[in-house]
Design an enzyme around this catalytic site. Structure first.
Site, PDB file in Angstrom:
ATOM      1  N   ARG A  59       0.811  -1.201   0.000  1.00 52.89           N
ATOM      2  CA  ARG A  59       0.000   0.000   0.000  1.00 52.89           C
ATOM      3  C   ARG A  59       0.859   1.272   0.000  1.00 52.89           C
ATOM      4  O   ARG A  59       0.531   2.262  -0.596  1.00 52.89           O
ATOM      5  CB  ARG A  59      -0.902  -0.038   1.246  1.00 52.89           C
ATOM      6  CG  ARG A  59      -1.530   1.264   1.653  1.00 52.89           C
ATOM      7  CD  ARG A  59      -2.698   1.550   0.749  1.00 52.89           C
ATOM      8  NE  ARG A  59      -3.219   2.902   0.879  1.00 52.89           N
ATOM      9  CZ  ARG A  59      -2.613   4.001   0.439  1.00 52.89           C
ATOM     10  NH1 ARG A  59      -1.426   3.941  -0.095  1.00 52.89           N
ATOM     11  NH2 ARG A  59      -3.197   5.177   0.555  1.00 52.89           N
ATOM     12  N   TYR A  60       1.963   1.224   0.766  1.00 52.51           N
ATOM     13  CA  TYR A  60       2.833   2.385   0.951  1.00 52.51           C
ATOM     14  C   TYR A  60       4.106   2.210   0.123  1.00 52.51           C
ATOM     15  O   TYR A  60       4.467   1.097  -0.231  1.00 52.51           O
ATOM     16  CB  TYR A  60       3.208   2.512   2.433  1.00 52.51           C
ATOM     17  CG  TYR A  60       2.067   2.888   3.348  1.00 52.51           C
ATOM     18  CD1 TYR A  60       1.560   4.181   3.356  1.00 52.51           C
ATOM     19  CD2 TYR A  60       1.506   1.949   4.205  1.00 52.51           C
ATOM     20  CE1 TYR A  60       0.530   4.531   4.212  1.00 52.51           C
ATOM     21  CE2 TYR A  60       0.472   2.293   5.062  1.00 52.51           C
ATOM     22  CZ  TYR A  60      -0.016   3.584   5.064  1.00 52.51           C
ATOM     23  OH  TYR A  60      -1.022   3.934   5.917  1.00 52.51           O
ATOM     24  N   ARG A  76       7.060   0.031   2.339  1.00 51.88           N
ATOM     25  CA  ARG A  76       6.819  -1.050   3.283  1.00 51.88           C
ATOM     26  C   ARG A  76       5.611  -1.875   2.861  1.00 51.88           C
ATOM     27  O   ARG A  76       4.697  -1.348   2.205  1.00 51.88           O
ATOM     28  CB  ARG A  76       6.643  -0.532   4.704  1.00 51.88           C
ATOM     29  CG  ARG A  76       5.605   0.551   4.879  1.00 51.88           C
ATOM     30  CD  ARG A  76       6.053   1.488   6.008  1.00 51.88           C
ATOM     31  NE  ARG A  76       4.996   2.405   6.421  1.00 51.88           N
ATOM     32  CZ  ARG A  76       4.734   3.547   5.777  1.00 51.88           C
ATOM     33  NH1 ARG A  76       5.376   3.872   4.668  1.00 51.88           N
ATOM     34  NH2 ARG A  76       3.774   4.355   6.222  1.00 51.88           N
ATOM     35  N   CYS A 132      -5.402 -17.227  14.525  1.00 56.11           N
ATOM     36  CA  CYS A 132      -5.135 -16.317  15.646  1.00 56.11           C
ATOM     37  C   CYS A 132      -5.348 -17.063  16.959  1.00 56.11           C
ATOM     38  O   CYS A 132      -6.133 -18.010  17.006  1.00 56.11           O
ATOM     39  CB  CYS A 132      -6.089 -15.126  15.622  1.00 56.11           C
ATOM     40  SG  CYS A 132      -5.785 -13.985  14.281  1.00 56.11           S
ATOM     41  N   CYS A 178     -10.887 -11.888  17.521  1.00 56.61           N
ATOM     42  CA  CYS A 178     -11.489 -10.635  17.969  1.00 56.61           C
ATOM     43  C   CYS A 178     -12.766 -10.418  17.162  1.00 56.61           C
ATOM     44  O   CYS A 178     -12.749 -10.504  15.933  1.00 56.61           O
ATOM     45  CB  CYS A 178     -10.541  -9.470  17.721  1.00 56.61           C
ATOM     46  SG  CYS A 178      -8.922  -9.697  18.458  1.00 56.61           S
ATOM     47  N   CYS A 196     -12.617  -7.798  14.264  1.00 54.56           N
ATOM     48  CA  CYS A 196     -11.448  -7.921  13.386  1.00 54.56           C
ATOM     49  C   CYS A 196     -11.676  -7.296  12.003  1.00 54.56           C
ATOM     50  O   CYS A 196     -12.694  -7.516  11.361  1.00 54.56           O
ATOM     51  CB  CYS A 196     -11.086  -9.395  13.208  1.00 54.56           C
ATOM     52  SG  CYS A 196      -9.640  -9.642  12.172  1.00 54.56           S
ATOM     53  N   ARG A 225      -9.989  -8.120   9.443  1.00 59.57           N
ATOM     54  CA  ARG A 225      -9.869  -9.205   8.456  1.00 59.57           C
ATOM     55  C   ARG A 225     -10.797 -10.357   8.803  1.00 59.57           C
ATOM     56  O   ARG A 225     -10.472 -11.530   8.594  1.00 59.57           O
ATOM     57  CB  ARG A 225      -8.410  -9.671   8.361  1.00 59.57           C
ATOM     58  CG  ARG A 225      -7.489  -8.525   8.024  1.00 59.57           C
ATOM     59  CD  ARG A 225      -6.228  -8.927   7.276  1.00 59.57           C
ATOM     60  NE  ARG A 225      -5.409  -7.743   7.095  1.00 59.57           N
ATOM     61  CZ  ARG A 225      -4.334  -7.451   7.844  1.00 59.57           C
ATOM     62  NH1 ARG A 225      -3.902  -8.297   8.770  1.00 59.57           N
ATOM     63  NH2 ARG A 225      -3.676  -6.330   7.640  1.00 59.57           N
ATOM     64  N   ASP A 240     -12.582   0.226  12.141  1.00 58.65           N
ATOM     65  CA  ASP A 240     -12.816   0.180  10.692  1.00 58.65           C
ATOM     66  C   ASP A 240     -14.297  -0.089  10.393  1.00 58.65           C
ATOM     67  O   ASP A 240     -15.063  -0.473  11.271  1.00 58.65           O
ATOM     68  CB  ASP A 240     -11.965  -0.929  10.059  1.00 58.65           C
ATOM     69  CG  ASP A 240     -10.486  -0.567  10.020  1.00 58.65           C
ATOM     70  OD1 ASP A 240     -10.175   0.635   9.917  1.00 58.65           O
ATOM     71  OD2 ASP A 240      -9.651  -1.492  10.097  1.00 58.65           O
ATOM     72  N   ASP A 267      -7.840   4.508   9.584  1.00 59.32           N
ATOM     73  CA  ASP A 267      -7.414   3.831   8.365  1.00 59.32           C
ATOM     74  C   ASP A 267      -8.515   4.122   7.347  1.00 59.32           C
ATOM     75  O   ASP A 267      -9.641   3.638   7.478  1.00 59.32           O
ATOM     76  CB  ASP A 267      -7.245   2.330   8.622  1.00 59.32           C
ATOM     77  CG  ASP A 267      -6.087   1.750   7.819  1.00 59.32           C
ATOM     78  OD1 ASP A 267      -5.776   2.318   6.738  1.00 59.32           O
ATOM     79  OD2 ASP A 267      -5.505   0.742   8.248  1.00 59.32           O
ATOM     80  N   LYS A 281      -3.402   4.997   6.773  1.00 61.07           N
ATOM     81  CA  LYS A 281      -3.652   5.543   8.109  1.00 61.07           C
ATOM     82  C   LYS A 281      -3.458   7.053   8.095  1.00 61.07           C
ATOM     83  O   LYS A 281      -2.411   7.539   7.683  1.00 61.07           O
ATOM     84  CB  LYS A 281      -2.692   4.913   9.104  1.00 61.07           C
ATOM     85  CG  LYS A 281      -2.869   3.414   9.233  1.00 61.07           C
ATOM     86  CD  LYS A 281      -1.805   2.817  10.133  1.00 61.07           C
ATOM     87  CE  LYS A 281      -1.863   1.310  10.125  1.00 61.07           C
ATOM     88  NZ  LYS A 281      -1.414   0.736   8.826  1.00 61.07           N
TER      89      LYS A 281
HETATM   90  C1  LIG Z   1      -0.507  -0.202   8.784  1.00 59.55           C
HETATM   91  C2  LIG Z   1       0.051  -0.618   7.514  1.00 59.55           C
HETATM   92  C3  LIG Z   1       1.419  -0.502   7.260  1.00 59.55           C
HETATM   93  C4  LIG Z   1       2.391   0.078   8.285  1.00 59.55           C
HETATM   94  O1  LIG Z   1       2.100   1.395   8.563  1.00 59.55           O
HETATM   95  P1  LIG Z   1       3.032   2.229   9.557  1.00 59.55           P
HETATM   96  O2  LIG Z   1       2.346   3.551   9.650  1.00 59.55           O
HETATM   97  O3  LIG Z   1       4.384   2.294   8.915  1.00 59.55           O
HETATM   98  O4  LIG Z   1       3.074   1.481  10.855  1.00 59.55           O
HETATM   99  C5  LIG Z   1       1.900  -0.923   6.045  1.00 59.55           C
HETATM  100  N1  LIG Z   1       1.071  -1.417   5.092  1.00 59.55           N
HETATM  101  C6  LIG Z   1      -0.251  -1.527   5.296  1.00 59.55           C
HETATM  102  C7  LIG Z   1      -1.113  -2.056   4.212  1.00 59.55           C
HETATM  103  C8  LIG Z   1      -0.805  -1.141   6.510  1.00 59.55           C
HETATM  104  O5  LIG Z   1      -2.139  -1.248   6.706  1.00 59.55           O
END
Ligand SMILES: *Cc1c(COP(=O)(O)O)cnc(C)c1O
Length: 374
Positions: free
Chosen positions: A90-91, A94, A103, A107, A110, A112, A270, A307, A314
């Protein structure tokens, strides 16, 4: 059998077992657990003090889960951002890698909910594909192992994943998101800590929502991880009837710090289908941040985030009144005691600059730099 596997096997998963332990009519929840599985570990079962309390609400199925027709299964659109199975990118730098759908506890809120509970762990071929993707994507410097709960992998599989990730030269950080220390503390063994130590830097973000979850055993498990050199953070979900109260939240944050866990994120719930009954207003979260910031250790204040539905990621939310006004002359600020202060911008010789051009402190004279009470 390992103690943790025994404890996991003793968990409540069948509606009739719930009747035996907690006096719930199995008929009321049979249909729910058909769609959304239940598991309550002995540790969590022991922390339930009364029907309907904060721990109960997190793990005991509620008919309201089946009465939610509007919401989406996947509001964060994770499935759309998955270039190879089990990986969400997504980012820019990372990714999430989902290594299991299992799990220790399920929860009820959840995100997911659509996925969890299915048996099995990431298969060898699936891991190979994820690793191949990461090897190619040199911009990824941070991998978050998620699921499901990565710490339910047996030692040899967890080690296989960590070892494969560490074979990627550009990968800097490995993070693990887990509810295991808080719900199945037996899993945190000296052997597990020895494995983790070999693949540093490994960070863990642990899921905790209520101060009663921090029992002595749970704190000891967190301490073992901290002693193994793992920086520990906490992720908390803001939940109606569980922790939507500034006093409870402050106690939780203090208990986390005592367990050597630094609060990281507080999530607005969410929009996931079957979890709507847990949602609070956004103002509730802001009220909690107001009650923490300035009133207690800054270490105890998590980032409050939403989110964004539709895959926006986020987004941090702060109470809006802290920054009363900002222009080229200065900022008007309001503190936790509701007092206002002025912070002047650095003097840049009458030149107008676009905001955010970077640090220009060097040109500042020392005389008038401080905060001034208005
Ligand atoms: C939460 C999340 C992350 C990590 O986010 P940080 O703000 O770096 O902790 C990375 N990818 C996805 C898809 C996420 O939902």
């Amino acid at each position: 059998m390992d103690d943790w596997k025994k404890a996991l096997a003793q968990s409540v998963v069948k509606p009739k077992d719930l009747a035996a332990h907690l006096g719930v009519d199995p008929k009321d929840i049979e249909e729910i657990v058909g769609d959304y599985p239940m598991r309550i570990t002995p540790t969590v079962l022991a922390t339930i003090k009364a029907k309907g309390d904060a721990i109960w609400k997190q793990v005991v199925p509620d008919p309201a889960e089946m009465e939610d027709f509007e919401a989406e299964d996947d509001p964060l659109e994770e499935d759309l951002m998955s270039p190879v199975p089990h990986l969400v990118h997504r980012y820019p730098d990372r990714v999430l890698l989902m290594v299991t759908n299992q799990c220790p506890i399920y929860c009820r809120f959840c995100t997911r909910k659509r996925l969890v509970g299915k048996p099995g762990f990431l298969k060898k071929g699936e891991l190979d594909r994820a690793i191949a993707y990461l090897r190619e994507h040199t911009e990824v410097r941070d991998v978050i192992l998620s699921g499901g709960d990565p710490l339910l992998l047996p030692d040899h599989l967890l080690e296989r994943v960590l070892k494969a990730l560490r074979s990627i030269p550009h990968l800097e950080l490995i993070r693990i998101g887990s509810r295991v220390p808080g719900s199945l503390p037996q899993r945190i063994t000296p052997q597990l800590c020895e494995i983790v130590k070999q693949y540093h830097p490994i960070y863990m973000n642990l899921h905790f929502n209520h101060p009663d979850e921090l029992t002595p055993e749970v704190k000891a498990a967190c301490g073992m991880l901290a002693d193994a050199g793992v920086p520990l953070g906490a992720q908390t979900v803001l939940l109606r009837g569980v922790n939507d109260d500034p006093e409870i939240m402050k106690r939780l944050m203090h208990q986390l710090l005592l367990a050597r866990v630094k609060p990281y994120y507080l999530y607005q719930a969410d929009l996931t289908k079957g979890t709507n009954h847990f949602r609070t207003t956004v103002e509730t979260g802001m009220e909690i941040i107001r009650a923490l910031q300035g009133h207690t250790s800054g270490m105890a204040v998590p980032h409050f985030v939403i989110d964004a539905p539709g895959g926006g990621g986020k987004i941090p939310i702060l109470p809006p009144e802290y920054l009363v006004h900002l222009d080229e002359d200065g900022a008007i600020l309001r503190n936790y005691e509701n007092k206002t202060f002025r912070y002047p911008q650095p003097d840049n010789g009458g030149r107008r600059e676009l905001p955010m051009v970077g640090a220009r402190r060097a040109a500042d004279s020392c005389g008038d730099g401080g905060y001034e009470d208005l």
